[in-house]
Motif scaffolding. Structure first.
Motif, PDB file in Angstrom:
ATOM      1  N   CYS A   1     -15.575  70.758  59.893  1.00 19.12           N
ATOM      2  CA  CYS A   1     -15.713  72.027  60.621  1.00 19.12           C
ATOM      3  C   CYS A   1     -14.471  72.882  60.438  1.00 19.12           C
ATOM      4  O   CYS A   1     -13.360  72.458  60.760  1.00 19.12           O
TER       5      CYS A   1
ATOM      6  N   PHE B   1     -13.434  75.331  61.982  1.00 16.48           N
ATOM      7  CA  PHE B   1     -12.775  75.847  63.178  1.00 16.48           C
ATOM      8  C   PHE B   1     -11.602  74.966  63.634  1.00 16.48           C
ATOM      9  O   PHE B   1     -10.754  75.410  64.394  1.00 16.48           O
ATOM     10  N   LYS B   2     -11.579  73.738  63.196  1.00 19.36           N
ATOM     11  CA  LYS B   2     -10.393  72.882  63.288  1.00 19.36           C
ATOM     12  C   LYS B   2      -9.716  72.908  64.669  1.00 19.36           C
ATOM     13  O   LYS B   2      -8.488  73.115  64.753  1.00 19.36           O
ATOM     14  N   CYS B   3     -10.497  72.745  65.710  1.00 24.26           N
ATOM     15  CA  CYS B   3      -9.896  72.745  67.052  1.00 24.26           C
ATOM     16  C   CYS B   3      -8.988  71.513  67.196  1.00 24.26           C
ATOM     17  O   CYS B   3      -9.349  70.427  66.744  1.00 24.26           O
TER      18      CYS B   3
ATOM     19  N   TYR C   1      -8.376  69.778  69.699  1.00 27.03           N
ATOM     20  CA  TYR C   1      -8.896  68.751  70.610  1.00 27.03           C
ATOM     21  C   TYR C   1     -10.181  68.118  70.087  1.00 27.03           C
ATOM     22  O   TYR C   1     -10.855  67.376  70.795  1.00 27.03           O
ATOM     23  N   CYS C   2     -10.534  68.416  68.817  1.00 27.59           N
ATOM     24  CA  CYS C   2     -11.836  67.968  68.292  1.00 27.59           C
ATOM     25  C   CYS C   2     -11.853  66.449  68.095  1.00 27.59           C
ATOM     26  O   CYS C   2     -10.976  65.889  67.460  1.00 27.59           O
TER      27      CYS C   2
ATOM     28  N   TRP D   1      -9.616  67.260  58.293  1.00 28.08           N
ATOM     29  CA  TRP D   1     -10.494  68.037  59.189  1.00 28.08           C
ATOM     30  C   TRP D   1     -10.212  69.546  59.083  1.00 28.08           C
ATOM     31  O   TRP D   1      -9.080  69.985  59.189  1.00 28.08           O
TER      32      TRP D   1
ATOM     33  N   ILE E   1     -22.082  67.529  66.109  1.00 30.10           N
ATOM     34  CA  ILE E   1     -20.793  67.024  65.599  1.00 30.10           C
ATOM     35  C   ILE E   1     -19.951  68.128  64.959  1.00 30.10           C
ATOM     36  O   ILE E   1     -18.730  68.042  64.957  1.00 30.10           O
ATOM     37  N   THR E   2     -20.596  69.147  64.406  1.00 34.20           N
ATOM     38  CA  THR E   2     -19.824  70.266  63.850  1.00 34.20           C
ATOM     39  C   THR E   2     -20.421  71.571  64.376  1.00 34.20           C
ATOM     40  O   THR E   2     -21.499  71.575  64.959  1.00 34.20           O
ATOM     41  N   ASP E   3     -19.713  72.674  64.128  1.00 34.90           N
ATOM     42  CA  ASP E   3     -20.255  73.954  64.580  1.00 34.90           C
ATOM     43  C   ASP E   3     -21.309  74.442  63.579  1.00 34.90           C
ATOM     44  O   ASP E   3     -21.021  74.602  62.390  1.00 34.90           O
TER      45      ASP E   3
ATOM     46  N   LYS F   1     -19.329  78.232  68.596  1.00 35.04           N
ATOM     47  CA  LYS F   1     -18.235  79.110  69.022  1.00 35.04           C
ATOM     48  C   LYS F   1     -18.291  80.406  68.221  1.00 35.04           C
ATOM     49  O   LYS F   1     -17.320  81.158  68.218  1.00 35.04           O
TER      50      LYS F   1
HETATM   51  S1  SF4 Z   1     -16.762  70.670  65.765  1.00 35.49           S
HETATM   52 FE1  SF4 Z   1     -16.436  71.958  67.568  1.00 35.49          FE
HETATM   53  S2  SF4 Z   1     -14.573  71.161  68.493  1.00 35.49           S
HETATM   54 FE2  SF4 Z   1     -14.645  70.362  66.399  1.00 35.49          FE
HETATM   55  S3  SF4 Z   1     -13.497  71.812  65.146  1.00 35.49           S
HETATM   56 FE3  SF4 Z   1     -15.614  72.461  65.097  1.00 35.49          FE
HETATM   57  S4  SF4 Z   1     -15.870  73.950  66.724  1.00 35.49           S
HETATM   58 FE4  SF4 Z   1     -13.982  72.817  67.101  1.00 35.49          FE
END
Ligand code: SF4
Length: 259
Positions: free
Chosen positions: A32, A34-36, A38-39, A54, A85-87, A118
């Motif tokens: 993903c 977006f690489k949060c 806290y993921c 990631w 599991i992913t966006d 998101k």
């Molecule tokens: S899967 Fe969700 S929490 Fe994980 S990086 Fe992507 S948007 Fe962020």
């Protein structure tokens, strides 16, 4: 950093979901962008490159729509979470359209779909969402109004997208979480912004998984935060539930009537 794209072929599209509110999950991509920070998803990603890098390696499931077309004819109808599991609306979706294709196949074969994202890219598919609005809900994760710890589209753009979907009569919700001590526990601004839209909030605390550099709050901290969220929701007149509450089962009962 440049994203590395990998292509694979899969043998299945729908997986049995471990989440109480879903029957199946469908993830068109692994990794993903977006690489949060806290993921926890790297812990559940089979592709080693995507899991270890990631946000830098995205895996495209090239044949997922062909497989899904067969599975919707063979499997019992139910609610499908896209994605778990992913966006599903991360940047690659603009090109590959596997989320859009999956939505179309599932909804036109009588399945219900619950989207969590998101990204306002979901608005691109508003034609499908409107057509099947009684079988769809769209959730946006908003952890903080500053978008701390994420490389995703700005929370303000998510609020605008929520508003648009809600105006079109599509059921929406906000996931306020994961709430992390000292990072994302300033919840009032999110609740105030969300209160301007016809939607509801589901909230939950951060849970520790291997490789993450945050700690879970203790039970006293969580009780304080929970009370604060509930009283702010009352103050701003927003429907609000902790994720584990029974409303999920109510939702299941409600939608089973539609199947
Ligand atoms: S899967 Fe969700 S929490 Fe994980 S990086 Fe992507 S948007 Fe962020």
């Amino acid at each position: 950093m440049v994203t590395m794209i990998k292509h694979i072929r899969v043998k299945s599209a729908l997986s049995k979901s471990g989440l109480k509110e879903l029957d199946y999950s469908l993830n068109p991509y692994m990794g993903c962008k977006f690489k949060c920070q806290y993921c926890y998803a790297p812990n559940f990603t089979r592709d080693v490159d995507a899991s270890k890098n990631w946000g830098e390696v995205i895996v495209i499931k090239d044949n997922i729509l062909d497989i899904l077309k067969e599975e919707v004819l063979a499997k019992k109808k139910g609610t499908v979470g896209i994605s778990t599991i992913t966006d599903p609306y991360q940047p690659v979706e603009a090109e590959y359209k596997l989320t859009r294709g999956s939505l179309d196949i599932l909804l036109s074969h009588g399945f219900r779909v619950s989207i969590q994202t998101k990204s306002p890219l979901v608005l691109r598919d508003i034609d499908i969402l409107k057509k099947f609005k009684e079988k769809v809900d769209v959730g946006f994760t908003i952890t903080s109004m500053e978008g701390k710890l994420e490389n995703a589209p700005l929370p303000r753009s998510r609020i605008t997208a929520l508003e648009k979907l809600s105006e079109e009569g599509i059921e929406t919700w906000v996931f306020l979480g994961p709430i992390i001590p000292n990072f994302t526990d300033n919840v009032e601004e999110v609740i105030r912004e969300v209160s301007k839209i016809k939607t509801r909030i589901v909230f939950d605390k951060f849970r520790y998984y291997k490789g993450l550099n945050f700690s879970e709050g203790n039970s006293v901290w969580w009780e304080n935060i929970r009370d604060r969220i509930l009283s702010l929701c009352k103050k701003y007149n927003v429907e609000c539930h902790e994720e584990s509450e029974d409303w999920i089962f109510e939702k299941r009962r409600k939608y089973k009537i539609l199947w």
